[in-house]
Design an enzyme around this catalytic site. Structure first.
Site, mmCIF file in Angstrom:
data_model
loop_
_atom_site.group_PDB
_atom_site.id
_atom_site.type_symbol
_atom_site.label_atom_id
_atom_site.label_comp_id
_atom_site.label_asym_id
_atom_site.label_seq_id
_atom_site.Cartn_x
_atom_site.Cartn_y
_atom_site.Cartn_z
ATOM 1 N N ARG A 88 -2.787 13.812 0.919
ATOM 2 C CA ARG A 88 -3.542 12.994 1.982
ATOM 3 C C ARG A 88 -2.474 12.962 3.336
ATOM 4 O O ARG A 88 -2.321 12.135 3.747
ATOM 5 C CB ARG A 88 -4.663 11.752 1.882
ATOM 6 C CG ARG A 88 -5.868 12.330 2.915
ATOM 7 C CD ARG A 88 -6.624 11.350 2.034
ATOM 8 N NE ARG A 88 -7.364 10.896 3.482
ATOM 9 C CZ ARG A 88 -7.887 10.031 3.615
ATOM 10 N NH1 ARG A 88 -7.691 8.154 3.341
ATOM 11 N NH2 ARG A 88 -8.822 9.629 5.023
ATOM 12 N N HIS A 132 -8.876 11.232 11.978
ATOM 13 C CA HIS A 132 -8.661 9.787 11.522
ATOM 14 C C HIS A 132 -8.355 8.266 12.522
ATOM 15 O O HIS A 132 -7.596 8.723 13.233
ATOM 16 C CB HIS A 132 -7.185 9.907 10.674
ATOM 17 C CG HIS A 132 -7.643 8.453 9.729
ATOM 18 N ND1 HIS A 132 -7.299 8.530 8.342
ATOM 19 C CD2 HIS A 132 -6.717 7.061 10.193
ATOM 20 C CE1 HIS A 132 -7.022 6.546 7.956
ATOM 21 N NE2 HIS A 132 -6.264 6.313 8.745
ATOM 22 N N GLU A 177 -13.398 6.397 7.305
ATOM 23 C CA GLU A 177 -13.574 5.178 7.374
ATOM 24 C C GLU A 177 -14.835 4.899 9.218
ATOM 25 O O GLU A 177 -14.645 4.594 9.745
ATOM 26 C CB GLU A 177 -12.425 4.346 7.455
ATOM 27 C CG GLU A 177 -11.732 3.937 6.420
ATOM 28 C CD GLU A 177 -10.460 3.071 6.398
ATOM 29 O OE1 GLU A 177 -10.804 2.664 7.259
ATOM 30 O OE2 GLU A 177 -10.529 3.072 4.855
ATOM 31 N N ASN A 303 -12.661 4.400 0.383
ATOM 32 C CA ASN A 303 -10.619 3.907 0.388
ATOM 33 C C ASN A 303 -11.391 1.971 -0.228
ATOM 34 O O ASN A 303 -12.541 1.422 0.147
ATOM 35 C CB ASN A 303 -11.178 3.506 2.069
ATOM 36 C CG ASN A 303 -10.129 4.561 2.040
ATOM 37 O OD1 ASN A 303 -10.705 5.998 1.368
ATOM 38 N ND2 ASN A 303 -9.653 4.965 3.686
ATOM 39 N N TYR A 305 -9.944 -2.103 -0.743
ATOM 40 C CA TYR A 305 -8.820 -2.468 -0.380
ATOM 41 C C TYR A 305 -9.021 -4.179 -1.524
ATOM 42 O O TYR A 305 -8.058 -4.657 -1.835
ATOM 43 C CB TYR A 305 -8.540 -3.301 1.027
ATOM 44 C CG TYR A 305 -7.349 -1.675 1.401
ATOM 45 C CD1 TYR A 305 -6.455 -1.839 1.729
ATOM 46 C CD2 TYR A 305 -8.774 -0.999 1.851
ATOM 47 C CE1 TYR A 305 -5.818 -0.578 1.851
ATOM 48 C CE2 TYR A 305 -7.927 0.800 2.440
ATOM 49 C CZ TYR A 305 -6.762 0.848 2.657
ATOM 50 O OH TYR A 305 -5.641 1.969 3.024
ATOM 51 N N GLU A 364 -7.589 6.194 -0.543
ATOM 52 C CA GLU A 364 -7.189 4.598 -0.179
ATOM 53 C C GLU A 364 -7.036 3.717 -0.824
ATOM 54 O O GLU A 364 -8.108 3.042 -1.494
ATOM 55 C CB GLU A 364 -7.313 3.923 1.445
ATOM 56 C CG GLU A 364 -6.675 5.106 2.692
ATOM 57 C CD GLU A 364 -6.524 4.903 3.540
ATOM 58 O OE1 GLU A 364 -6.670 3.284 3.745
ATOM 59 O OE2 GLU A 364 -7.409 5.836 4.597
HETATM 60 O O1 IFM Z 1 -3.878 1.511 7.819
HETATM 61 C C1 IFM Z 1 -5.129 1.902 7.085
HETATM 62 C C2 IFM Z 1 -5.421 3.111 7.527
HETATM 63 O O2 IFM Z 1 -5.538 3.893 8.510
HETATM 64 C C3 IFM Z 1 -7.528 3.716 6.647
HETATM 65 N N1 IFM Z 1 -7.780 2.251 6.134
HETATM 66 C C4 IFM Z 1 -7.464 0.630 5.850
HETATM 67 C C5 IFM Z 1 -5.224 0.905 5.784
HETATM 68 C C6 IFM Z 1 -4.864 -0.419 6.253
HETATM 69 O O3 IFM Z 1 -5.518 -1.098 7.589
#
Ligand code: IFM
Length: 455
Positions: A88, A132, A177, A303, A305, A364
């Site tokens: 990606r 992005h 995002e 995405n 985290y 992500e």
């Molecule tokens: O680095 C970023 C990415 O550009 C977008 N999502 C989160 C990642 C980590 O912060």
């Protein structure tokens, strides 16, 4: 209704996933490419923001970054040798159009065309992200995403890229995002362009969603067998306590953080409870906009985290809800983000139950740690290895429990420019020595390679 069961303790194996499951890594243009002033690329909002003292912690920028613009063959070899079958990447709009209404820059188009050929030669299925965060600065000077005309400029960009790459790229992500583009960039202000106005941020979010909705039919018109979707950054939410105040704060936060984006994408318009709270900050929505935004897509990119814990705080504008830092004793990454693999499964079940979006891809997922190069030249990033393995175990469980996830992209193939953190934070499976541009696979990258090879 699907439900998240307890995390399975056994280590994930590639064979636990479908044979056609996609295994990738993700990157983005501004974070890795460098070549900031080459071949006709013009200034982006991130160039301007990074050049403003105090905006990026180490005073750095993406001007050189990982020099991927010149070193991409080596980077794609790393991806191929890791055993990836997908990759990606994002396309830098400032390389393609240097003015509104101009002609696309052939050198920029050629670069991405070579990039795509390079992926295909190495067995990497290209997944192109169209936005992005590197908006051309000349568009920001006209109001950026707050200006409805930016939607048209974006569609011209989408048209140029899909015409040029559509014979080889089937998978297109319209935006990465939108929360960050809108709320972080235009209300919280710690991302480019650095505005701090809530109404502007919501208008930006609306125009970004609208541009997504209008781009999808254009992608389909230009790309045979196109598959188009959007990638959202999402978090499971928890209340700081079970008090009615914290529960209500969590609902207010969630209305903006999750439902504000997903509800209109899946045909429900903006959530009324949030509209009631924000009053005059609501965006201007023209007739037909909500129908356009609700265009059916081929997949949803997720995405993930970390989860968020929300506390009632009447002093915290605009919603009276605050995201708490992880409690003492919780495991966190070097970003201070809670490590919670089960949160991935929870989030996926919630999205599936709320919206039934069809196929989902983890576009992500990754972690930041302070990596040290050992005396033997190895980077033994044991925490990142564990993060990857435990999140894949959670993903496996979610899929077994019925969530239709079809692929996983680790963030990130390379260490890179981490926005306001500059180069102080590393997320790569590959270490970059920024002084020499030497690439070294970390032990997490080696773990992913063994996993993908079934070793
Ligand atoms: O680095 C970023 C990415 O550009 C977008 N999502 C989160 C990642 C980590 O912060």
């Amino acid at each position: 209704m699907t439900t998240a069961n307890a995390l399975e303790p056994t280590a994930p194996q590639r064979g636990d996933f479908a044979p056609d499951f996609l295994w990738g890594c993700a990157t983005s243009s501004y974070q890795i490419e460098g070549a900031g002033q080459e071949d006709g690329r013009v200034e982006s909002i991130w160039d301007r923001f990074a050049a403003t003292p105090g905006k990026v912690k180490d005073g750095s920028s993406g001007l050189v970054a990982c020099d991927h613009y010149h070193r991409w063959p080596e980077d794609f070899d790393i991806g191929r040798d890791m055993g990836l079958n997908a990759y990606r990447f994002s396309i830098a709009w400032p390389r393609i159009f240097s003015e509104v209404g101009g002609k696309p820059n052939e050198k920029g188009l050629d670069f991405y065309s070579r990039l795509v050929d390079g992926m295909l030669e190495r067995g990497l299925q290209p997944w192109a992200t169209l936005y992005h965060w590197d908006l051309p600065q000349y568009l920001q000077d006209l109001g950026g995403w707050n200006n409805r005309a930016t939607v048209d400029a974006y569609l011209a960009f989408v048209d140029a890229m899909t015409r040029r790459l559509g014979d080889r790229v089937q998978h297109w992500i319209t935006h990465n995002e939108p929360w960050c583009t809108s709320i972080i960039g235009n209300f919280e202000g710690w991302h480019a362009p650095g505005n701090t106005d809530f109404k502007t941020a919501l208008q930006v979010a609306h125009h970004v969603l609208l541009s997504h909705g209008k781009a999808v039919p254009l992608i389909r018109a230009n790309v045979p067998n196109a598959r188009a979707g959007i990638a959202l950054s999402l978090h499971p939410v928890r209340p700081a306590s079970n008090s009615p105040e914290d529960l209500a704060a969590m609902a207010r936060h969630d209305g903006l953080r999750y439902r504000w984006f997903l509800d209109p994408l899946y045909g429900r318009g903006y959530p009324q409870a949030t509209l009631d709270i924000i009053g005059d900050a609501a965006p201007t929505v023209e007739p037909g906009d909500l129908e356009a935004i609700a265009v059916p897509t081929d997949f949803l990119g997720v995405n993930y985290y970390f989860p968020e814990t929300i506390q009632n705080d009447p002093t915290h504008a605009p919603l009276g809800a605050r995201v708490l830092p992880p409690a003492d004793g919780m495991e966190t990454t070097a970003m201070g983000w809670e490590v919670a693999p089960q949160g991935l499964a929870e989030l996926l079940h919630r999205i599936e139950n709320d919206y039934h979006p069809g196929p989902m891809y983890i576009t992500e997922n990754g972690s930041c740690y302070t990596d040290e190069v050992g005396a033997n030249g190895e980077i033994d990033d044991v925490e990142r290895r564990r993060y990857l393995a435990t999140h894949l175990a959670a993903l496996r469980a979610a899929i077994r429990d019925g969530v239709p996830v079809k692929g996983y992209f680790a963030w990130s193939l390379l260490d890179n420019f981490e926005w306001a953190e500059g180069y102080l934070k590393r997320f790569g499976l590959t270490h970059i020595d920024y002084a020499t541009q030497q690439r070294r696979l970390k032990s997490s990258g080696k773990w992913y390679r063994s996993f993908l090879r079934g070793e």
